[in-house]
Design an enzyme around this catalytic site. Structure first.
Site, PDB file in Angstrom:
ATOM      1  N   ILE A 233       6.740  80.262   5.099  1.00  0.00           N
ATOM      2  CA  ILE A 233       6.163  79.127   4.030  1.00  0.00           C
ATOM      3  C   ILE A 233       4.637  79.365   3.937  1.00  0.00           C
ATOM      4  O   ILE A 233       3.965  78.781   4.646  1.00  0.00           O
ATOM      5  CB  ILE A 233       6.476  77.808   4.815  1.00  0.00           C
ATOM      6  CG1 ILE A 233       8.016  77.716   5.322  1.00  0.00           C
ATOM      7  CG2 ILE A 233       6.244  76.671   3.905  1.00  0.00           C
ATOM      8  CD1 ILE A 233       8.292  76.435   6.049  1.00  0.00           C
ATOM      9  N   HIS A 234       4.383  80.431   3.221  1.00  0.00           N
ATOM     10  CA  HIS A 234       3.104  81.009   2.939  1.00  0.00           C
ATOM     11  C   HIS A 234       2.077  80.067   2.828  1.00  0.00           C
ATOM     12  O   HIS A 234       1.019  79.932   3.547  1.00  0.00           O
ATOM     13  CB  HIS A 234       3.091  82.012   1.641  1.00  0.00           C
ATOM     14  CG  HIS A 234       4.015  82.977   1.778  1.00  0.00           C
ATOM     15  ND1 HIS A 234       4.076  84.064   2.587  1.00  0.00           N
ATOM     16  CD2 HIS A 234       5.334  83.199   1.042  1.00  0.00           C
ATOM     17  CE1 HIS A 234       5.040  84.805   2.590  1.00  0.00           C
ATOM     18  NE2 HIS A 234       5.853  84.326   1.952  1.00  0.00           N
ATOM     19  N   ASP A 235       2.130  78.931   1.903  1.00  0.00           N
ATOM     20  CA  ASP A 235       1.072  77.992   1.643  1.00  0.00           C
ATOM     21  C   ASP A 235       0.744  76.936   2.697  1.00  0.00           C
ATOM     22  O   ASP A 235      -0.550  76.708   2.766  1.00  0.00           O
ATOM     23  CB  ASP A 235       1.387  77.155   0.414  1.00  0.00           C
ATOM     24  CG  ASP A 235       1.373  78.138  -1.026  1.00  0.00           C
ATOM     25  OD1 ASP A 235       1.977  77.806  -1.875  1.00  0.00           O
ATOM     26  OD2 ASP A 235       0.733  79.311  -0.843  1.00  0.00           O
TER      27      ASP A 235
END
Ligand code: RIB
Ligand code: CA
Length: 306
Positions: A233-235
């Site tokens: 969940i990069h961000d």
């Protein structure tokens, strides 16, 4: 302690939605504006998604629509990762509100220049709006505390073998921002790929309450790896860095961005030139994350009282 004022420049996007939901519900942060950009999906959709989030969360945070296309390259959205709406998986109630009349660049300028305190820009899409903001209103630069951006990486890409999606889509804008003189902290794939959520973690988020259930529903449609293999969940890692810098290590490094050719959009770090004193470090690069600490952090964030 006074809440830290931030602006999200964002392309929601399921991982953007996770980052924004956490930030809005954390009293240490004061989200002043959601400015949108076209990237994961078209800007009409990312703007609608930003409104879905503010209305679902019941917060009076303005949404301003930004650029739909990169400065020079042609946008290549990725509905295959986030779904055709950009936030597939949860039936949000019909949106009743509207974005601000003014463009995101104008809205960001107004928030920044009217704020008593310096603003932190959390850039989790392409850098198109920010590059134009700096060109049109360079006076804002001194009023920005830091740009914390999810983008790039040191160990390969996700859009091709070398380039990460946000930088790949607008390398020219990213180069302008990285060389703007404003302090930039880069959370690239080298760390965001290591901060993974597994099925038991996602189920704990689901059980945490209304916001957690909404995010869990989206995550079940998010296609950046799979729950059993570890979702990236990069961000959300950009928000983790702001709230829990103790979970991370950083290093000042010289980052250049390839602008042309098959590697366009690659963030290149010339370690050798830096060691020889031939290149100056221009970006604070996040080099390590505590993956267990990140997992516990995100679950705790969703367990906050509504
Ligand atoms: O490469 C991951 C980044 O690209 C994230 O910001 C995701 O939302 C997409 O915009
Ligand atoms: Ca994003």
């Amino acid at each position: 302690m006074k809440a830290r004022p931030i602006i999200f420049d964002t392309d929601p996007g399921i991982d953007d939605a996770t980052a924004i939901t956490i930030a809005v519900r954390n009293p240490e942060l004061d989200v002043k504006l959601l400015s949108t950009v076209g990237a994961n999906v078209e800007v009409e959709k990312t703007t609608l998604n930003a409104l879905k989030l503010t209305e679902f969360l019941g917060v009076d945070i303005p949404v301003a629509r930004g650029c739909g296309e990169p400065l020079i390259r042609k946008l290549r959205p990725c509905p295959e990762v986030h779904g055709i709406t950009g936030m597939d998986g949860y039936e949000f109630p019909p949106v009743t509100g509207k974005p601000l009349e003014k463009h995101a660049v104008e809205a960001m300028r107004d928030v920044i220049m009217n704020s008593e305190e310096k603003i932190t820009l959390v850039v989790i899409g392409t850098h198109t709006n920010i590059a134009i903001l700096f060109r049109m209103y360079p006076e804002v630069k001194d009023r920005i505390e830091e740009i914390v951006t999810m983008g790039g990486g040191l160990t390969g890409g996700n859009t091709n073998s070398t380039a990460e999606f946000n930088i790949y889509n607008d390398p020219h804008a990213a180069a302008m921002v990285f060389n703007s003189g404003v302090p930039v902290t880069m959370l690239g794939l080298n760390v965001t790929n290591e901060a993974r959520l597994y099925r038991e973690d996602a189920e704990a988020i689901d059980a945490s309450g209304r916001a957690g259930h909404m995010i869990y529903s989206l995550l079940n449609h998010y296609r950046d790896a799979f729950l059993d293999g570890g979702l990236r969940i990069h961000d959300s890692v950009a928000v983790a860095y702001i709230l829990r810098p103790d979970l991370f290590k950083t290093e000042m490094l010289p980052i250049e961005i390839a602008l042309e050719g098959p590697a366009a959009g690659t963030t290149v770090c010339d370690f050798r030139a830096m060691q020889r004193g031939e290149k100056e470090a221009n970006v604070k690069v996040v080099t390590e994350v505590d993956p267990e600490g990140y997992k516990q952090w995100i679950i705790d964030e969703f367990r906050r009282e509504d």
